[in-house]
Design a protein around this motif. Sequence first.
Motif: not given
Length: 263
Positions: A14, A17, A37-38, A64, A90, A92, A154, A158, A187, A189, A191, A193
């Motif tokens: 949504s 990436i 979710r959205t 999830m 993908n 998180i 986090y 990972k 690395g 990115i 986005t 968020n």
Amino acid sequence: EMLRGKRVIVTGASSGIGEQMAYHLARMETHLLLTARTEAKLQKVVERCLELGAASAGYVSGSMEDTTFPDVVVKEAENTWGGLDMLILNHIAYSYFNYFDGDVGHVRKLLEINFLSYVAMTVSALPMLKESNGSIVVISSMAGEIGTPFTAPYTATKFALEGFFSSLRHEFIMEKVNVSITLCVLGYIDTENAVRAVSHAVRDKPAPKEECALEIIKSGVLRQRELHYPPWLVGNLLLLQAIAPDFLDSLIRGNYKVENIKR
Ligand code: NAP
């Protein structure tokens, strides 16, 4: 060309990436099933994917954190397509960017969303992926290879991905299961968020999400073992970790504007 007509699930599609991967895959004329979710955001992404040329596009919305949801998503693919060629994991959950606050419940929740749901989706999707000689693409992070401060919950999720999927890859090869596993080590990115969470406190410049998304898809379809993106940064950091770990740790700590981290 290699992906035209293939059936692909993208989680966390949504925004960020995942959204960019959906657009690239749409241009490649794949069948897409997106999840997050959205619902309102997913609807928009699906509409755009259809405009861009997706062979078909649909979504399933849900969290999830719900342990039954990974299976619901995979069942939707099975009912719609009767098979699956690529599973891109993908999504998180939100986590804080700060000193570890001792909240064990948050770590547990993050493990459920960022790690255990990846395992659950893999288990549900494996019969279809074996049938199609398909691919699993796992989105991880530099923080899943090298310890970084202010991201303890986090980072744990990972590192768990690296352990689980590296072990599974061995077993697939030993048992001649022709399903590829590509681990994507990313690395910083650009986005929305990620930039909102860390830009005040890191000195690095983020890499573009559109290019990152395309590199992930390429690495998956070419059945690469790993993707390092941006390659020069991730490659050099991993090399330094192998030959001079203490020096690398001090470089990492020097990259943060600690004065901007408010407890
Ligand atoms: P993002 O923009 O925050 O997107 C996260 C996606 O996950 C959204 O679609 C979100 O949608 C979904 N999501 C959140 N909570 C969920 C839940 N409980 N259940 C199901 N879906 C949920 O993230 P991003 O920056 O694109 O990152 C994508 C991947 O790249 C992640 O695996 C991340 O670790 C990795 N990565 C990113 C960076 C970076 O700097 N951006 C660096 C290294 C690695 P909803 O809110 O609608 O659910």
